[in-house]
Design a protein around this motif. Sequence first.
Motif, PDB file in Angstrom:
ATOM      1  N   GLY A 148       0.833  -1.198   0.000  1.00  0.00           N
ATOM      2  CA  GLY A 148       0.000   0.000   0.000  1.00  0.00           C
ATOM      3  C   GLY A 148       0.862   1.239   0.000  1.00  0.00           C
ATOM      4  N   ILE A 149       0.632   2.093   0.983  1.00  0.00           N
ATOM      5  CA  ILE A 149       1.399   3.331   1.114  1.00  0.00           C
ATOM      6  C   ILE A 149       1.613   3.601   2.598  1.00  0.00           C
ATOM      7  CG2 ILE A 149      -0.638   4.842   1.129  1.00  0.00           C
ATOM      8  CD1 ILE A 149       1.057   6.823  -0.581  1.00  0.00           C
ATOM      9  N   SER A 150       2.749   4.219   2.930  1.00  0.00           N
ATOM     10  CA  SER A 150       3.064   4.502   4.327  1.00  0.00           C
ATOM     11  C   SER A 150       3.590   5.926   4.463  1.00  0.00           C
ATOM     12  CB  SER A 150       4.093   3.512   4.875  1.00  0.00           C
ATOM     13  OG  SER A 150       5.331   3.635   4.189  1.00  0.00           O
ATOM     14  N   LEU A 151       3.409   6.473   5.656  1.00  0.00           N
ATOM     15  CA  LEU A 151       3.956   7.776   6.022  1.00  0.00           C
ATOM     16  C   LEU A 151       4.662   7.609   7.358  1.00  0.00           C
ATOM     17  CD1 LEU A 151       0.911  10.110   5.233  1.00  0.00           C
ATOM     18  CD2 LEU A 151       3.036   9.981   3.938  1.00  0.00           C
ATOM     19  N   ALA A 152       5.931   7.986   7.423  1.00  0.00           N
ATOM     20  CA  ALA A 152       6.714   7.855   8.648  1.00  0.00           C
ATOM     21  C   ALA A 152       7.194   9.236   9.092  1.00  0.00           C
ATOM     22  CB  ALA A 152       7.905   6.929   8.440  1.00  0.00           C
TER      23      ALA A 152
END
Length: 229
Positions: free
Chosen positions: A126-130
């Motif tokens: 999917g997509i991630s934000l860190a």
Amino acid sequence: MRYIFLIILSTFIINKADAQIYEVGIFAGGSNFIGDVGATDYISPNQPAFGIVARWNRSPRHSFRASLIFSDLKGVDGESDDPRRKQRGYQFDTSILEISAGMEFTFLDFDLHSSGIKGTPYLYSGISLANHDNYYFTPTGEYTSEGTSSWAVGIPMALGYKTNIAYHLVLAAEIGARYTFSDELDGSVPDSVDREVFSFGNTNNTDWYMFTGITLTYTFGRRPCYCNF
């Protein structure tokens, strides 16, 4: 990026079934970093990682999934197999808070409303934000805070195996890599353009980090209708 867009778009255009089944639980495991500072072992957890995870099972073969995971990322040049890094002697330690959402695909049907113990391998992406604080290394090798923070966009890729261990409990073990579009996690590239002179390492390769661990989720919801799939 086109693949990620299609995953997100499908959450809105897919027909809603009459009833669903949901999972909510915890993640526990470890993390390790792969970049310009420290060792480059792909699966070598050196810091604890904890979080929460939720699934929305849309069919016996796929689920929408979201997670929130907190961990430290740590890199020590002295633990690297590269003699140049050992001689350099840099090290960093930064905290991250990751938000991730995407789709999980199972290799086998995983219908939690059928009787008996069942298990299946699965893939997740999917997509991630860190979110992370920004640092840089001075010419003397001092790890120095910039006093700012940034969000690193990434693509999570996980392989795991899950099984139901009780009527309402699902246990899973997985190994997950996060490819990010940032090169700032380890301080090798400062966030401020005024400090670009302090950049080092391979600027053509961005940072990676790994999560290795288990999830334990509690299932609830009415018997689903999978007639649209």
